[in-house]
Design a protein around this motif. Structure first.
Motif, mmCIF file in Angstrom:
data_model
loop_
_atom_site.group_PDB
_atom_site.id
_atom_site.type_symbol
_atom_site.label_atom_id
_atom_site.label_comp_id
_atom_site.label_asym_id
_atom_site.label_seq_id
_atom_site.Cartn_x
_atom_site.Cartn_y
_atom_site.Cartn_z
ATOM 1 N N TYR A 122 5.231 -29.486 -5.878
ATOM 2 C CA TYR A 122 5.406 -30.988 -5.795
ATOM 3 C C TYR A 122 4.426 -31.429 -4.631
ATOM 4 O O TYR A 122 3.877 -30.741 -3.759
ATOM 5 C CB TYR A 122 6.738 -31.437 -5.486
ATOM 6 C CG TYR A 122 7.144 -31.252 -3.934
ATOM 7 C CD1 TYR A 122 7.039 -32.042 -3.030
ATOM 8 C CD2 TYR A 122 7.621 -29.950 -3.372
ATOM 9 C CE1 TYR A 122 7.151 -31.892 -1.540
ATOM 10 C CE2 TYR A 122 7.892 -29.424 -2.154
ATOM 11 C CZ TYR A 122 7.861 -30.394 -1.288
ATOM 12 O OH TYR A 122 7.889 -30.152 0.316
ATOM 13 N N GLN A 123 4.141 -32.702 -4.630
ATOM 14 C CA GLN A 123 3.467 -33.537 -3.619
ATOM 15 C C GLN A 123 4.264 -34.710 -3.101
ATOM 16 O O GLN A 123 4.625 -35.440 -4.060
ATOM 17 C CB GLN A 123 2.167 -33.653 -3.923
ATOM 18 C CG GLN A 123 1.363 -34.274 -2.766
ATOM 19 C CD GLN A 123 -0.276 -34.310 -2.929
ATOM 20 O OE1 GLN A 123 -0.590 -35.296 -4.057
ATOM 21 N NE2 GLN A 123 -1.169 -33.567 -2.238
ATOM 22 N N ILE A 124 4.436 -35.107 -1.833
ATOM 23 C CA ILE A 124 4.780 -36.481 -1.515
ATOM 24 C C ILE A 124 3.902 -37.035 -0.786
ATOM 25 O O ILE A 124 3.448 -36.615 0.216
ATOM 26 C CB ILE A 124 6.260 -35.980 -0.623
ATOM 27 C CG1 ILE A 124 7.198 -35.602 -1.352
ATOM 28 C CG2 ILE A 124 6.761 -37.541 -0.128
ATOM 29 C CD1 ILE A 124 8.525 -35.225 -0.499
ATOM 30 N N LEU A 125 3.444 -38.195 -1.066
ATOM 31 C CA LEU A 125 2.484 -39.040 -0.409
ATOM 32 C C LEU A 125 3.208 -40.205 0.177
ATOM 33 O O LEU A 125 3.974 -40.706 0.247
ATOM 34 C CB LEU A 125 1.526 -39.835 -1.538
ATOM 35 C CG LEU A 125 0.841 -38.856 -2.560
ATOM 36 C CD1 LEU A 125 0.231 -40.123 -3.485
ATOM 37 C CD2 LEU A 125 -0.066 -38.028 -1.995
ATOM 38 N N ASN A 126 2.864 -39.833 1.722
ATOM 39 C CA ASN A 126 3.269 -40.769 2.946
ATOM 40 C C ASN A 126 2.528 -41.895 3.113
ATOM 41 O O ASN A 126 1.137 -41.653 3.419
ATOM 42 C CB ASN A 126 3.502 -39.901 4.023
ATOM 43 C CG ASN A 126 4.472 -38.567 3.702
ATOM 44 O OD1 ASN A 126 5.523 -38.765 3.090
ATOM 45 N ND2 ASN A 126 4.101 -37.466 4.185
ATOM 46 N N PHE A 127 2.819 -42.990 3.287
ATOM 47 C CA PHE A 127 1.901 -44.421 3.590
ATOM 48 C C PHE A 127 2.711 -44.919 4.738
ATOM 49 O O PHE A 127 4.010 -45.159 4.874
ATOM 50 C CB PHE A 127 1.963 -45.212 2.466
ATOM 51 C CG PHE A 127 1.284 -44.706 1.160
ATOM 52 C CD1 PHE A 127 0.078 -43.993 1.231
ATOM 53 C CD2 PHE A 127 1.931 -44.554 0.009
ATOM 54 C CE1 PHE A 127 -0.749 -43.521 0.228
ATOM 55 C CE2 PHE A 127 1.379 -43.858 -1.099
ATOM 56 C CZ PHE A 127 0.326 -43.415 -0.961
ATOM 57 N N GLU A 185 2.739 -34.343 1.962
ATOM 58 C CA GLU A 185 3.274 -33.201 2.069
ATOM 59 C C GLU A 185 3.149 -32.457 0.675
ATOM 60 O O GLU A 185 3.455 -32.993 -0.267
ATOM 61 C CB GLU A 185 4.820 -33.496 2.537
ATOM 62 C CG GLU A 185 5.647 -32.176 2.476
ATOM 63 C CD GLU A 185 6.959 -32.545 2.414
ATOM 64 O OE1 GLU A 185 7.969 -31.533 2.052
ATOM 65 O OE2 GLU A 185 7.500 -33.447 2.863
ATOM 66 N N THR A 186 2.330 -31.233 0.801
ATOM 67 C CA THR A 186 1.937 -30.665 -0.402
ATOM 68 C C THR A 186 3.032 -29.247 -0.317
ATOM 69 O O THR A 186 2.657 -28.615 0.307
ATOM 70 C CB THR A 186 0.599 -30.559 -0.596
ATOM 71 O OG1 THR A 186 -0.212 -31.542 -0.465
ATOM 72 C CG2 THR A 186 0.299 -29.719 -1.916
ATOM 73 N N GLY A 187 3.738 -28.959 -1.363
ATOM 74 C CA GLY A 187 4.193 -27.879 -1.722
ATOM 75 C C GLY A 187 3.416 -26.613 -1.925
ATOM 76 O O GLY A 187 2.264 -26.987 -2.505
ATOM 77 N N LYS A 188 3.726 -25.388 -1.501
ATOM 78 C CA LYS A 188 2.878 -24.412 -1.738
ATOM 79 C C LYS A 188 2.602 -23.756 -3.104
ATOM 80 O O LYS A 188 1.499 -23.349 -3.470
ATOM 81 C CB LYS A 188 3.240 -23.080 -0.834
ATOM 82 C CG LYS A 188 4.687 -22.636 -1.602
ATOM 83 C CD LYS A 188 5.116 -21.464 -0.878
ATOM 84 C CE LYS A 188 6.292 -20.710 -1.286
ATOM 85 N NZ LYS A 188 6.781 -19.396 -0.602
ATOM 86 N N MET A 189 3.085 -24.643 -3.983
ATOM 87 C CA MET A 189 2.959 -24.220 -5.238
ATOM 88 C C MET A 189 2.099 -25.506 -6.222
ATOM 89 O O MET A 189 1.844 -25.329 -7.379
ATOM 90 C CB MET A 189 4.156 -24.053 -6.130
ATOM 91 C CG MET A 189 5.038 -22.713 -5.635
ATOM 92 S SD MET A 189 4.044 -21.147 -5.420
ATOM 93 C CE MET A 189 3.669 -20.902 -7.292
ATOM 94 N N PHE A 190 1.577 -26.430 -5.363
ATOM 95 C CA PHE A 190 1.186 -27.491 -5.929
ATOM 96 C C PHE A 190 -0.372 -27.590 -5.397
ATOM 97 O O PHE A 190 -0.450 -27.389 -4.091
ATOM 98 C CB PHE A 190 2.123 -28.637 -5.561
ATOM 99 C CG PHE A 190 1.636 -30.057 -6.450
ATOM 100 C CD1 PHE A 190 2.365 -30.440 -7.387
ATOM 101 C CD2 PHE A 190 0.601 -31.009 -5.808
ATOM 102 C CE1 PHE A 190 1.743 -31.599 -7.945
ATOM 103 C CE2 PHE A 190 0.093 -31.934 -6.492
ATOM 104 C CZ PHE A 190 0.763 -32.445 -7.742
ATOM 105 N N THR A 191 -1.359 -27.931 -6.099
ATOM 106 C CA THR A 191 -2.537 -28.175 -6.017
ATOM 107 C C THR A 191 -2.730 -29.621 -5.424
ATOM 108 O O THR A 191 -2.700 -30.425 -6.324
ATOM 109 C CB THR A 191 -3.604 -27.609 -7.023
ATOM 110 O OG1 THR A 191 -3.283 -26.256 -7.371
ATOM 111 C CG2 THR A 191 -5.085 -27.700 -6.524
ATOM 112 N N ALA A 192 -3.174 -29.724 -3.922
ATOM 113 C CA ALA A 192 -3.452 -30.990 -3.552
ATOM 114 C C ALA A 192 -4.948 -31.479 -4.290
ATOM 115 O O ALA A 192 -5.973 -30.641 -4.347
ATOM 116 C CB ALA A 192 -3.650 -30.837 -2.055
ATOM 117 N N LYS A 193 -4.916 -32.683 -4.698
ATOM 118 C CA LYS A 193 -6.219 -33.213 -5.466
ATOM 119 C C LYS A 193 -6.642 -34.375 -4.967
ATOM 120 O O LYS A 193 -6.140 -35.098 -3.916
ATOM 121 C CB LYS A 193 -5.656 -33.541 -7.074
ATOM 122 C CG LYS A 193 -5.316 -32.301 -7.765
ATOM 123 C CD LYS A 193 -5.003 -32.532 -8.964
ATOM 124 C CE LYS A 193 -4.672 -31.272 -9.930
ATOM 125 N NZ LYS A 193 -4.177 -31.782 -11.065
#
Length: 795
Positions: free
Chosen positions: A710-715, A731-739
């Motif tokens: 997963y990824q959680i975008l913080n604003f 916050e990017t989970g280790k199994m999720f690819t940040a883009k």
């Protein structure tokens, strides 16, 4: 402490005149996390699950303990419980709930942080035909609960039958509907859950004597008292007790094509082609009972595609998937004696029995029928095989209809008990069966289960409830916000309605459009109706179609915001639709208010519920300012305003200081990857600090958050002096690819053109509108890195 105990003693003494004088205290024993209290007619067991959840059970002398709860899944936590026995009472204290057991006259009372919650009145008693548990309540409490009803938000004064039953064509008043839950919530911010499945009544002070009574034919004499610091905490605690709702697949937030019903494979595909031709987004199509038979009557129980009408169902499902549309099939638990599977059902012994052990049969609207015994191993496994075979065809959702069960005579016997003992949990356990079947076929794929009836805790099986066969009238629409808000309080946060209304041949385009506009801000977007008037926008008048398309496109544009609501619900139980007393728990003017509600934390919605309505009166919650969604006009909180209505939308407002993420509408929720994120922020001088989080994952995988996919975008916004700063990180989970994402960021309510805008310390170009008083800046953001946007404002 001395003052506190004195207060308790005085309050308890004031209530003693109404106690059960025949119940005599004998002794008390401490047990793990609680007490065992012996009285002359039985034993009370009081156990703390958490400092905010207390369970009390009574076992009458001569009876044996009942089976485990159908609702509760939480195991009691090891907590600090202090017990003090004195001459007149026993005190059980945690750092949350405080319980007193008065010895004579016997009484149990509950307190939370020095505040009285509720007290037993007569407590448990057995009458001629019913067993009861009775409480004393205060004279000014507003009461909610009892499941889905159309009674107004305050249900006090009603004796509510606990017997799931459909109400065809209801409008503004319905005493009894498909979901009857043994739950009471009070404006004094507590919940009582009666943990017992058999049928009965919930009497919410119908005699006007400040008495709350649970009545049942049999079963467990168990209830939980649930408290919390806020309404959010209470719902969180209750859904800890009975189970959190797992996340639905992302496509469930899209538009559904649904009617009663599609008669052929050709009609199904042509309907979806019409959506695509009109460029109206759609993500799923629901097949009603014609998928297994040409006629309404006589075919229920076939549970296999009618090959004359659906010659190649596997290809149909495949064709729909190629158009990014999921297939959902209706199923029922009834097996007609005219069904093609009747002989198989008898031979394999999957049916409930009559009083002499033969398959129980009786008549109802669809024919002479039996009902599948989902409590027998043979019935359960047979029914599971049906779902698994359909899932392997590519069907990705199931609709469980008539699961109250619609008709179930009391003499019918199930392996788990009598009809009246299992009636209210049949839909609950059926949902469990479908949920397990779906996961057994596809362990990593989130199930979708639409059900017309259920019980406390059904949310843990991913159940999506709906409000039944509502009349296709303005009266039918008017009851819908109340029903959804009430069910959200009771854990079933995806309660929604047949958009446009179901029952009756009422062709009213204004009603249809207003219902679909309301649907943008209800949990599931599913127009549905009897087929004499089309439910699908593609078959309505040009004007209705265009206005419906605008509503559906807004629904799709809000997908990032809505998906985050789904995540929040899965973690905390927080309903997607929230009554305004969540915002102002001490404002009695809001206790029975449902003219407007919160969609998530930051969107205030006031549906149009009357024909020809030219203006709407709305209360704006205090402690915030509110921006008109369409015009960005600012309304101060804590006031009631009357505003003109608009044909193309219902009144919608955004909380000052809120970040609202949106997308350009796509034809399917599956087309959202790498799209530009349109982010807006409502600046207001009263908001100096603001932070929001938005969750994202692949939209389909089970337990993505728990598995760190997963990824959680913080604003975050900070306003000080003439400086307005925004900090973005993820916050990017280790199994999720940040883009990398393209961000189109709009900041509202900027009175003058800023001196500059900087991103990561460098001045950038931006667009500013003096008319709209907003600023737009566009930039790329690779979510693996933090980003800072600074504005220097002019005085």
């Amino acid at each position: 402490m001395k003052h506190y105990i004195t207060y308790i003693f005085l309050l308890v003494t004031a209530l003693l005149t109404s106690q059960n004088a025949d119940r005599k205290f004998i002794s008390v024993n401490e047990i793990s996390n609680g007490l065992e209290v012996h009285v002359n007619d039985g034993v009370y067991t009081i156990q703390m699950y958490t400092p905010e959840i207390a369970e009390t059970s009574f076992l009458p002398t001569g009876e044996t303990a009942m089976a485990a709860s159908h609702a509760v899944v939480l195991e009691p936590n090891a907590i600090n419980v202090q017990v003090t026995e004195r001459a007149e009472d026993i005190l059980l204290k945690t750092n949350g709930l405080y319980i007193t057991i008065t010895k004579s006259p016997f009484q149990i009372s509950y307190y939370y942080k020095d505040k009285h919650v509720i007290s037993e009145k007569a407590g448990y008693a057995k009458n001629d035909s019913l067993e009861t548990i009775q409480f004393e309540i205060s004279k000014d409490e507003v009461l909610y609960g009892g499941g889905a009803r159309a009674l107004g938000m305050n249900r006090r004064g009603h004796r509510l039958q606990l017997y799931n039953r459909a109400h065809y064509g209801y409008e503004t008043h319905s005493e009894l509907m498909n979901f009857t839950l043994p739950i009471v919530m009070s404006s004094n911010q507590y919940m009582v859950h009666f943990d017992n499945a058999p049928i009965g009544f919930l009497d919410l002070d119908s005699k006007d004597d400040n008495t709350l009574t649970y009545e049942t034919i049999s079963g467990r004499k168990t209830y939980q008292v649930i408290v919390g610091e806020s309404w959010y905490d209470i719902v969180d605690n209750y859904t800890d007790l009975t189970g959190k709702q797992p996340m639905l697949p992302r496509w469930a937030l899209g538009n559904f094509s649904s009617r009663f019903g599609y008669h052929s494979q050709k009609e199904v595909l042509e309907t979806i082609d019409a959506f695509r031709a009109e460029e109206i987004p759609v993500d799923a199509i629901i097949l009603d009972l014609y998928w297994f038979g040409k006629d309404i009557k006589g075919t229920m129980g076939n549970l296999a595609f009618d090959r004359d009408s659906f010659p190649n169902p596997q290809q149909m499902v495949k064709d729909l998937k190629s158009k990014n549309v999921e297939t959902i099939l209706i199923t029922e638990p009834f097996m007609l004696t005219t069904s093609k599977r009747w002989d198989e059902a008898v031979e394999k012994d999957i049916l409930a029995k009559d009083t002499i052990g033969n398959p129980a049969t009786y008549d109802f609207y669809f024919g002479n029928t039996g009902i599948i015994d989902i409590y027998s191993n043979t019935g359960k496994q047979w029914f599971k095989t049906i779902y698994k075979d359909l899932a392997q065809l590519g069907v990705n959702g199931f609709w469980g209809d008539l699961g109250e069960p619609e008709v179930l005579p009391s003499w019918v016997k199930f392996e788990a008990g009598t009809a009246d003992e299992v009636h209210n949990i049949y839909g609950h356990d059926w949902a469990k069966l479908v949920y397990e079947s779906s996961l057994e076929v596809s362990p990593d794929k989130r199930p979708f289960i639409l059900m017309r009836a259920g019980y406390s805790g059904s949310q843990r099986y991913g159940m999506v409830p709906w409000s039944g066969d509502v009349n296709r009238t303005w009266g039918g629409l008017q009851s819908q916000p109340e029903i959804a808000l009430q069910m959200g309080l009771q854990g079933l946060a995806y309660m929604h309605s047949d958009l446009g209304g179901f029952a009756g041949a009422n062709l009213d385009d204004e009603l249809y459009v207003r219902w679909l506009q309301y649907g943008v801000f209800q949990p599931i977007y599913r127009p549905h109706a009897q087929e004499d008037v089309a439910s699908e926008p593609v078959f309505r008048s040009e004007k209705a179609k265009e206005l419906a398309k605008q509503a559906i496109e807004l629904r799709y544009a809000l997908l990032p915001y809505n998906y985050n609501l789904m995540f929040q619900n899965s973690q905390t139980g927080t309903p997607l639709m929230r009554p305004l007393f969540f915002e102002e728990p001490n404002n009695p003017d809001l206790y029975a208010y449902s003219d407007a509600y919160l969609w998530g934390k930051d969107i205030l919605v006031a549906p149009i519920l009357k024909a020809g309505q030219k203006e709407q009166t709305i209360y704006f919650p205090k402690h915030s300012a509110w921006f008109d969604f369409d015009t960005a006009e600012v309304f101060e909180g804590g006031q009631t305003k009357t505003i003109p209505t608009k044909e193309q939308s219902i009144p919608t407002f955004i909380r000052a200081g809120a970040f609202i993420p949106m997308l350009r509408p796509q034809q399917s929720t599956k087309l959202v990857e790498n799209q530009t994120l349109y982010l807006s922020y409502g600046h207001h001088n009263s908001v100096t600090q603001s932070r929001r989080e938005f969750y994202n994952d692949d939209g389909k995988t089970v337990a993505a958050y728990e598995n760190r996919n997963y990824q959680i975008l913080n604003f975050e916004a900070t306003y000080k002096g003439r400086n307005l700063q925004f900090d973005f990180d993820a916050e990017t989970g280790k199994m999720f690819t940040a883009k990398s994402r393209s961000i189109d960021f709009t900041i509202h309510n900027i009175s003058k053109r800023p001196k500059y805008v900087k991103i990561d310390g460098k001045k950038v170009e931006f667009f500013y509108s003096e008319v709209l008083k907003n600023l737009i800046v566009t930039f790329p953001w690779h979510t693996s890195e933090a980003k800072t946007i600074k504005l220097k404002l002019k005085n």
